[in-house]
Scaffold this motif. Structure first.
Motif, PDB file in Angstrom:
ATOM      1  N   ASP A 102      -0.632  -5.832  -3.161  1.00  0.00           N
ATOM      2  CA  ASP A 102       0.556  -4.988  -3.275  1.00  0.00           C
ATOM      3  C   ASP A 102       1.286  -4.985  -1.939  1.00  0.00           C
ATOM      4  OD1 ASP A 102       0.593  -3.465  -5.985  1.00  0.00           O
ATOM      5  OD2 ASP A 102      -1.490  -3.332  -5.327  1.00  0.00           O
ATOM      6  N   PHE A 103       2.602  -5.232  -1.989  1.00  0.00           N
ATOM      7  CA  PHE A 103       3.417  -5.136  -0.773  1.00  0.00           C
ATOM      8  C   PHE A 103       4.554  -4.159  -1.047  1.00  0.00           C
ATOM      9  CE2 PHE A 103       6.898  -6.134   2.047  1.00  0.00           C
ATOM     10  CZ  PHE A 103       6.266  -6.291   3.270  1.00  0.00           C
ATOM     11  N   ASP A 104       4.485  -2.996  -0.412  1.00  0.00           N
ATOM     12  CA  ASP A 104       5.510  -1.963  -0.556  1.00  0.00           C
ATOM     13  C   ASP A 104       6.303  -1.941   0.742  1.00  0.00           C
ATOM     14  OD1 ASP A 104       7.075   0.127  -1.308  1.00  0.00           O
ATOM     15  OD2 ASP A 104       5.486   1.631  -1.345  1.00  0.00           O
ATOM     16  N   GLY A 105       7.460  -2.588   0.746  1.00  0.00           N
ATOM     17  CA  GLY A 105       8.190  -2.813   1.980  1.00  0.00           C
ATOM     18  C   GLY A 105       9.171  -1.728   2.355  1.00  0.00           C
ATOM     19  N   ASP A 106       9.229  -1.436   3.654  1.00  0.00           N
ATOM     20  CA  ASP A 106      10.246  -0.545   4.198  1.00  0.00           C
ATOM     21  C   ASP A 106      11.190  -1.377   5.070  1.00  0.00           C
ATOM     22  OD1 ASP A 106       8.737  -1.109   6.427  1.00  0.00           O
ATOM     23  OD2 ASP A 106       7.820   0.860   6.563  1.00  0.00           O
ATOM     24  N   VAL A 107      12.075  -0.725   5.798  1.00  0.00           N
ATOM     25  CA  VAL A 107      13.061  -1.446   6.607  1.00  0.00           C
ATOM     26  C   VAL A 107      12.385  -2.346   7.639  1.00  0.00           C
ATOM     27  CG1 VAL A 107      14.921  -1.180   8.288  1.00  0.00           C
ATOM     28  CG2 VAL A 107      14.851   0.293   6.277  1.00  0.00           C
ATOM     29  N   VAL A 136       1.175 -11.465  -5.809  1.00  0.00           N
ATOM     30  CA  VAL A 136       1.663 -10.451  -4.872  1.00  0.00           C
ATOM     31  C   VAL A 136       2.751  -9.644  -5.564  1.00  0.00           C
ATOM     32  CG1 VAL A 136       2.655  -9.993  -2.607  1.00  0.00           C
ATOM     33  CG2 VAL A 136       1.177 -11.984  -2.933  1.00  0.00           C
ATOM     34  N   LYS A 137       2.516  -8.345  -5.690  1.00  0.00           N
ATOM     35  CA  LYS A 137       3.516  -7.459  -6.290  1.00  0.00           C
ATOM     36  C   LYS A 137       4.424  -6.945  -5.167  1.00  0.00           C
ATOM     37  CE  LYS A 137       0.352  -4.911  -8.424  1.00  0.00           C
ATOM     38  NZ  LYS A 137      -0.193  -3.850  -9.309  1.00  0.00           N
ATOM     39  N   VAL A 138       5.615  -7.529  -5.093  1.00  0.00           N
ATOM     40  CA  VAL A 138       6.552  -7.205  -4.018  1.00  0.00           C
ATOM     41  C   VAL A 138       7.524  -6.126  -4.474  1.00  0.00           C
ATOM     42  CG1 VAL A 138       8.417  -8.085  -2.553  1.00  0.00           C
ATOM     43  CG2 VAL A 138       6.402  -9.502  -2.988  1.00  0.00           C
ATOM     44  N   GLU A 139       7.609  -5.066  -3.694  1.00  0.00           N
ATOM     45  CA  GLU A 139       8.589  -4.008  -3.931  1.00  0.00           C
ATOM     46  C   GLU A 139       9.292  -3.732  -2.615  1.00  0.00           C
ATOM     47  OE1 GLU A 139       9.387  -2.905  -6.777  1.00  0.00           O
ATOM     48  OE2 GLU A 139       7.725  -3.749  -7.935  1.00  0.00           O
ATOM     49  N   SER A 140      10.538  -4.197  -2.470  1.00  0.00           N
ATOM     50  CA  SER A 140      11.235  -3.991  -1.209  1.00  0.00           C
ATOM     51  C   SER A 140      12.737  -4.209  -1.359  1.00  0.00           C
ATOM     52  CB  SER A 140      10.694  -4.948  -0.147  1.00  0.00           C
ATOM     53  OG  SER A 140      11.474  -4.852   1.034  1.00  0.00           O
TER      54      SER A 140
END
Length: 370
Positions: free
Chosen positions: A125-130, A157-161
């Protein structure tokens, strides 16, 4: 009301004592650990296949009759036994091939049989911020997978950004490239949003899947800089900035900006945009980059038509579709929080609970007042 006031005072005193005790314990613990090297984080592995199997088994046990369920268990046991036999056979063939050092084409054939039986799917899981701060955990997770994975294994890879800093997301995309460089299959799933830097990461994948209304794209570069020069000038505040190098600074927040500086700054944005497009073109050569690199974003179904993604499917559906064929493992890198931070959280929780109790008592006294 006197009772409520006394109760509130008692509760406040109790919370104060608890906080004081926790602070003392924290200070002692920190003093004892000050000269000790803090342990690094650790990799946690969850067998998602077992979880899916347990959920499915629980559902079938409830909806099937006893006879049907027993028959199902019998068939499942038979199937598991056959699969285990095949795995052992494939392992023996691979070991035999390595021991005898057979011809290259025969070894590859045996290895392919082994890979077919032992394919595993690792989920990140990749939960991206700035700042793409999650990349610190991502690099550890990918390193762990590469060290143990085999040819034919896949990484989802579950990308959320929504994107962020160019250099940070460039580094995150480079981490995903390591998966492909190691000979593993990389799939990226976008359930909600992978825009700008998020899409920079996604485009590295062998395959991109997205939910129908997931936001994809936003292939562009943006920079916003406020300028306080007139405000400072109005208040008779001088601001000086000294540089060595013609373009060490272009636009600034406090000095008066020039047209030359604006032109140079826009040029730098265009160059960054060009590198962004080039990166996407290298990873998805079939995509008409100029057509989609306008800074716009699209929903999943539109992105599929444009070639930004390869399939409409949520990560949940993808994992379920793979659950019968391979072992699925969830991988995460967890860092243990220091004692002081955990105590701080406990104190905050205690205060919140205390305030909630006082508020509840206050409401109850009003509701039941005659």
């Amino acid at each position: 009301m006197d009772f409520l006031a006394e109760y509130g005072m008692f509760l406040a005193q109790a919370i104060t004592i608890v906080i004081a005790i926790m602070l003392v314990i924290g200070a002692i613990a920190n003093a004892g650990q000050k000269n000790k090297k803090q342990p690094a984080g650790h990799i946690e592995i969850i067998n998602l296949s077992e979880e899916y199997s347990e959920v499915k088994d629980g559902m079938l046990k409830e909806i099937l009759s006893d006879e049907e369920y027993k028959l199902l268990l019998k068939e499942k046991k038979k199937k598991d036994k056959a699969e285990q036999k095949e795995r052992k056979k494939a392992a023996k063939l691979a070991a035999k091939a390595n021991a005898k050092n057979t011809a290259e084409n025969e070894t590859e054939e045996d290895d392919s049989d082994s890979d077919e039986q032992s394919k595993r799917l690792f989920v990140l899981d990749f939960d991206g911020d700035v700042e793409a701060s999650a990349v610190e955990n991502l690099r550890e997770e990918i390193t762990a997978i590469i060290s143990a994975a085999e040819k034919g294994d896949e990484v989802l890879v579950k990308v959320e950004s929504p994107g962020g800093m160019v250099h940070a997301y460039g580094f995150a995309a480079s981490q995903l490239s390591r998966i492909k460089d190691a000979g593993l299959i990389l799939t990226v799933a976008v359930d909600q949003v992978a825009a700008s830097g998020g899409y920079m990461m996604a485009c590295v994948a062998n395959k991109i899947i997205a939910a129908p209304f997931a936001i994809v794209g936003s292939i562009g570069v943006v920079a916003e800089i406020p300028n306080f020069h007139r405000l400072l000038k109005h208040n008779k505040v001088d601001y000086e900035q000294h540089t060595a190098g013609e373009y060490k600074r272009t636009l600034t927040m406090f000095a008066e900006n020039t047209d030359e500086a604006r032109t140079k700054f826009k040029q730098e944005l265009q160059e960054t945009h060009g590198l962004f497009k080039q990166f996407i073109n290298e990873n998805r050569p079939a995509l008409e980059v100029d057509k989609v690199a306008t800074g716009e974003h699209w929903y999943g179904s539109q992105a599929l038509t444009l070639g930004l993604i390869d399939e409409i499917k949520t990560s949940d559906d993808y994992l379920l579709s793979q659950a019968e064929e391979r072992e699925i493992f969830g991988i995460s890198y967890e860092v243990k929080k220091p004692l002081a931070e955990r105590l701080s959280f406990s104190v905050q929780s205690a205060i919140e609970k205390g305030v909630a109790v006082i508020w509840k008592k206050n409401i109850e006294s009003r509701l039941f007042r005659g």
